[in-house]
Structure formats: structure tokens, C-alpha cells
Design an enzyme around this catalytic site. Structure first.
Site, PDB file in Angstrom:
ATOM      1  N   THR A  80       7.613  14.109  -8.233  1.00  0.00           N
ATOM      2  CA  THR A  80       7.079  13.369  -7.087  1.00  0.00           C
ATOM      3  C   THR A  80       6.918  14.299  -5.895  1.00  0.00           C
ATOM      4  O   THR A  80       7.143  15.518  -6.003  1.00  0.00           O
ATOM      5  CB  THR A  80       7.961  12.132  -6.778  1.00  0.00           C
ATOM      6  OG1 THR A  80       7.300  11.338  -5.783  1.00  0.00           O
ATOM      7  CG2 THR A  80       9.357  12.512  -6.284  1.00  0.00           C
TER       8      THR A  80
ATOM      9  N   LYS B  82       3.994  18.050  -7.036  1.00  0.00           N
ATOM     10  CA  LYS B  82       3.079  17.790  -8.168  1.00  0.00           C
ATOM     11  C   LYS B  82       2.136  18.964  -8.453  1.00  0.00           C
ATOM     12  O   LYS B  82       1.769  19.188  -9.610  1.00  0.00           O
ATOM     13  CB  LYS B  82       2.277  16.506  -7.916  1.00  0.00           C
ATOM     14  CG  LYS B  82       3.145  15.245  -8.018  1.00  0.00           C
ATOM     15  CD  LYS B  82       2.365  13.962  -7.851  1.00  0.00           C
ATOM     16  CE  LYS B  82       3.325  12.781  -7.826  1.00  0.00           C
ATOM     17  NZ  LYS B  82       2.678  11.492  -7.643  1.00  0.00           N
TER      18      LYS B  82
ATOM     19  N   GLY C  46      -2.439  14.295  -2.884  1.00  0.00           N
ATOM     20  CA  GLY C  46      -2.424  14.220  -4.346  1.00  0.00           C
ATOM     21  C   GLY C  46      -2.807  12.844  -4.874  1.00  0.00           C
ATOM     22  O   GLY C  46      -3.613  12.732  -5.813  1.00  0.00           O
ATOM     23  N   ALA C  47      -2.243  11.787  -4.302  1.00  0.00           N
ATOM     24  CA  ALA C  47      -2.534  10.438  -4.799  1.00  0.00           C
ATOM     25  C   ALA C  47      -4.008  10.101  -4.558  1.00  0.00           C
ATOM     26  O   ALA C  47      -4.661   9.470  -5.397  1.00  0.00           O
ATOM     27  CB  ALA C  47      -1.625   9.424  -4.116  1.00  0.00           C
TER      28      ALA C  47
ATOM     29  N   TYR D 242       5.203   1.019  -1.998  1.00  0.00           N
ATOM     30  CA  TYR D 242       5.940  -0.133  -2.549  1.00  0.00           C
ATOM     31  C   TYR D 242       7.218  -0.423  -1.783  1.00  0.00           C
ATOM     32  O   TYR D 242       7.954  -1.340  -2.117  1.00  0.00           O
ATOM     33  CB  TYR D 242       6.243   0.078  -4.051  1.00  0.00           C
ATOM     34  CG  TYR D 242       6.831   1.422  -4.353  1.00  0.00           C
ATOM     35  CD1 TYR D 242       8.193   1.643  -4.237  1.00  0.00           C
ATOM     36  CD2 TYR D 242       6.001   2.476  -4.702  1.00  0.00           C
ATOM     37  CE1 TYR D 242       8.720   2.897  -4.467  1.00  0.00           C
ATOM     38  CE2 TYR D 242       6.522   3.735  -4.942  1.00  0.00           C
ATOM     39  CZ  TYR D 242       7.881   3.944  -4.822  1.00  0.00           C
ATOM     40  OH  TYR D 242       8.402   5.185  -5.042  1.00  0.00           O
TER      41      TYR D 242
END
Ligand code: NAP
Length: 409
Positions: free
Chosen positions: A52, A56, A120-121, A193
Site C-alpha cells: 500500500t 506500490k 497510483g489509484a 473507506y
């Protein structure tokens, strides 16, 4: 054989809990600073690991071979050690995000997608959008031509994805954009989240735009990683099952209602039954200020008290797995309502006005005062609550009613 998660700060990670629900392999947290990475990647005891923020791309570089998906994204979040000792990297966030979008009923085909953030996401979301036929993909960044000062050029966006950490714990209630600027939106996906509902998702809910948080993505990427770790397929129904288990353990129960209806007493009984901690916003105010609430009202008036109350609601609402008892007027403020709702279900404890306790409550001096307060608050209590529970003289009866109500939500 050891498995686990590599990152820099992992104390809030849900991954051990999720992997324990997915399989029987040992799964640990590996907090490492960058200089320790080569030794970590070379550790032959590790059969596989997740990666994470912020490692990454380093993990990508350390792999000897990568899946096509990982290569296209340029990042890996799952690494397995092959029998010859070499490392193979994959990106299961891709699968996780697809599961999240599918759950929300999002189709990208022919749509204009606005992706906030360029990390990255975001790169993974861009690849999914391309693969699923999006018409136009705009990456909004703090720098460059599509920065936050030029959002008006994209009022026609159909789908908005938040791939920034804005609004994530502990910076709850911050939103990266105002959704009212995008009248065509048919979906909002937030990769965060924690909290379960970011300020962005609360806005989407208020505007009745279908939306989803990142929990399903987190669970789905873990499921695909577990399949890579063990070599065995896992039924996709596990994703729903695990999301429900985690939401039930993470979410708060917030008790609202008229002053003196029994919120603090029911909160204590609920906490005992559910093995949770109680946060009572009135007690938090008194502890922080050093005076009782009647003393605060007397010395500095209601506006001063309400400001302290907002700070208490914000602090309590950020927590997870707690029971929150609120002051009777806490829900009058929209900010307090958002703060409390971000991680929880709201239960309105309803009691006859003549049966309300009035001691030590500055605003409920007599029945006329109570009636007047009730008229202004009744509508808010009813529309804000997820469940309405009549208060029984027996606290255990009320508590049982609350528990069966939250289990049905
Ligand atoms: P990252 O590589 O650090 O990228 C985040 C991007 O957000 C940055 O590149 C930056 O883009 C933007 N950003 C950062 N701080 C910002 C700020 N204060 N205001 C506005 N924009 C800001 O992180 P990531 O790995 O892409 O993760 C992004 C988010 O997705 C995080 O919240 C993470 O928790 C979440 N995530 C969730 C899952 C899941 O399973 N649900 C998986 C992965 C990530 P610009 O510099 O271009 O503005």
C-alpha cells in the site's frame, strides 16, 4: 509461509481482519521505511504480500515479472514469490475497483469521467475507464491545465471518482469538490473507506446521486490477492459477506432525541450489550470545558455552547465502533448532522413529552418550553433518523428494540 501488508503507516489497516475472513494463512502488517525495502523484498520467508501507500511503484520495480494489468498501470499491490524464488507482481486494485463500480451500477461506456488526483489509484482507475469504453477521461490535479480552478470546463461530467486522500481520516468532513457544480452526474465513487461516508459521499446522498465508498474495492482486491496467495478460487459472494461484517463492526450507533428521553442511559446499556465504548457529546463538552452545561449556558449563552457541541460531534463522528449519545439540540446544525452520520446509523429515541426528565437541562424548564422545542425539532429528528424507537420505561426493552432495528438496517 508468511503473508502480509507492506506500507509505511498501517495502524488503521483493515487488511488483517479481511484476510482472516478470506483464509487461514498467517497475515501480518509490515511497517517499513524506504531504506528497509531491499531487505524486505529479498526476505525468502515471505510467500506473498500486499503493498500500500507509498510503496506500490517500488514494489513494481522490485518484481522480476508482472501481470499485464500491473504493467499497464505501472504499480503492483500484490506480490507472490514463485517456486524459483523470483517475485511476480499483480494489481488486484483493478479488479477491486471494477467490483465497486459494478456494485454501484456504473457503466463507463460512452461516459465522461472526472478522476480527482493523479497518483497510483488514479492511474488504475484511468485504465479501467479506458477498458470499459469511457468517452472522455479527465484527470483533475492540483497542477496542470485540468486543475481545480478549471472545473467549470467539466460541468458535463457523468461520473466522478475521488482518487485523492481528501476527506480521509483524520481529515474528515473535507470534500475535494462541490458536487452541485456537476448537474449531469449519475454516479460518484470515492475510493476512501474511512470514514464510511466521506463529505463527498454525504453530498452525493443529499443530491440523490448513486454513490459508493471504497470498502468493497478494498475487500475485492484482498479476495483476488488471497486467490493468488493460495492458488484457490474464492466465491465472489464472500465480498458482500465480508463488507457486511466489517460495516457492522465499524459503524457507530448515534442516539438522538429530545433532552431527557434517556439517550445517555440507553447508550450505556447498548455499549454493554455490544461491547462498545460510549461517547456522550454533553460529557465530552463538560470534560473539555471544565464546567457543567448549565454553567456554560449561564456564563456564555447558547451560541457558545453550540460551538463546543459542534467540536464534540466532529470528534465523536470520526471514531468508529462506538455508541454516541447526543445532546437534544445537536442535530439542529447541518454540520453536526454530517459529522455524526459519516460513520453511523442514527436512532431517534421517541418519548412522551410529559415523561421527559428536565433536571439540569437549561432549555427544558417546563412543559410549554418542551412543547415549543419539540415543534422545531420533530421534523429534523424524524427525517434525519435511520430508525425511530419508542422509549420503554425498561431500559433493556428499549435497548433490545434498538439492536433489532440496527440489525435490520
Ligand atoms: P497517492 O499515490 O498518494 O495519490 C493521491 C493523489 O491525490 C496525489 O497524486 C494528488 O494528485 C492527490 N492529492 C494528494 N493530496 C491532495 C490534497 N491535499 N488535495 C488534493 N489532491 C491531493 O495515493 P493513491 O494510492 O493514489 O490513493 C489515493 C486514495 O485512494 C487514498 O485515499 C487511498 O486511501 C485510496 N485507495 C483506496 C483503495 C481501496 O481499496 N479502497 C486502494 C487504493 C487507494 P495531484 O498531485 O495530481 O493533485
Amino acid at each position: 509461509m508468511q503473508y502480509g501488508l507492506l506500507g509505511r503507516k498501517l495502524s488503521h489497516s483493515l487488511s488483517p481482519q479481511i484476510h482472516a475472513l478470506l483464509g487461514t494463512y498467517p497475515y501480518a502488517l509490515f511497517e517499513r521505511e524506504e531504506p528497509a525495502l531491499p531487505a524486505f523484498f529479498g526476505d525468502k520467508q515471505l510467500a506473498g504480500f500486499n503493498v500500500t501507500i507509498p510503496y506500490k511503484t517500488q514494489a513494481y520495480a522490485a518484481c522480476d515479472a508482472r501481470s499485464e494489468t500491473a504493467t499497464r498501470i505501472g504499480a503492483v499491490n500484490t506480490v507472490i514469490r514463485r517456486p524459483d524464488g523470483t517475485l511476480f507482481g499483480d494489481n488486484t486494485d483493478y479488479f477491486g475497483f471494477c467490483q465497486m463500480a459494478d456494485r454501484c451500477g456504473v457503466t463507463f461506456q460512452g461516459k465522461k469521467v472526472l478522476i480527482l488526483g493523479s497518483g497510483g489509484a488514479s492511474r488504475m482507475v484511468q485504465v479501467v475507464c479506458k477498458d470499459r469504453g469511457a468517452r472522455e477521461i479527465i484527470v483533475v490535479s492540483r497542477s496542470g491545465k485540468n486543475d481545480y480552478g478549471h472545473l467549470h470546463l467539466h460541468r458535463d461530467a457523468d461520473i466522478l471518482v475521488n482518487a485523492t486522500p481528501v476527506g480521509m481520516y483524520p481529515n474528515n468532513l473535507e470534500a475535494p469538490v462541490d458536487l452541485q457544480q456537476f448537474p449531469n452526474l449519475c454516479a460518484v465513487l470515492d475510493l476512501i473507506y474511512n470514514p464510511l461516508r466521506t463529505a463527498l459521499l454525504l453530498q452525493a446522498e443529499a443530491l440523490k446521486i448513486p454513490c459508493c465508498n471504497g470498502l468493497r474495492m478494498l475487500v475485492a482486491q484482498a479476495l483476488r490477492s488471497a486467490e493468488l496467495f493460495t492458488g484457490h478460487p474464492i466465491a465472489l459472494t464472500k465480498i458482500d459477506e465480508i463488507c457486511q461484517t466489517i460495516e457492522a463492526t465499524q459503524r457507530n450507533v448515534i442516539l438522538i432525541g429530545m433532552p431527557g428521553c434517556g439517550k445517555s442511559t440507553v447508550a450505556k446499556a447498548l455499549a454493554e450489550q455490544l461491547h462498545r465504548r460510549v461517547l456522550d457529546t454533553d460529557t465530552m463538552i463538560e470534560d473539555a470545558d471544565g464546567r457543567t452545561i448549565p454553567q456554560i449556558f449561564e456564563a456564555q449563552g447558547e451560541a457558545f455552547f453550540r460551538a463546543l457541541e459542534t467540536a464534540a460531534c466532529e470528534e465523536a463522528g470520526k471514531q468508529q465502533s462506538v455508541i454516541i449519545a447526543t445532546g437534544g439540540g445537536a442535530v439542529l446544525s447541518e454540520r453536526n448532522r454530517a459529522a455524526l452520520k459519516q460513520n453511523g446509523v442514527v436512532i431517534y429515541l421517541k418519548k412522551e413529552l410529559t415523561a421527559l426528565a428536565t433536571d439540569g437541562r437549561p432549555l427544558s424548564k417546563d412543559i410549554e418550553a418542551l412543547q415549543s422545542i419539540y415543534q422545531t425539532r420533530k421534523g429534523i429528528y424524524e427525517t434525519y433518523a435511520d430508525g425511530i424507537i419508542p422509549v420503554d420505561p425498561d431500559v433493556f426493552v428499549t435497548t433490545e428494540r434498538v439492536i433489532s432495528c440496527i440489525c435490520s438496517l
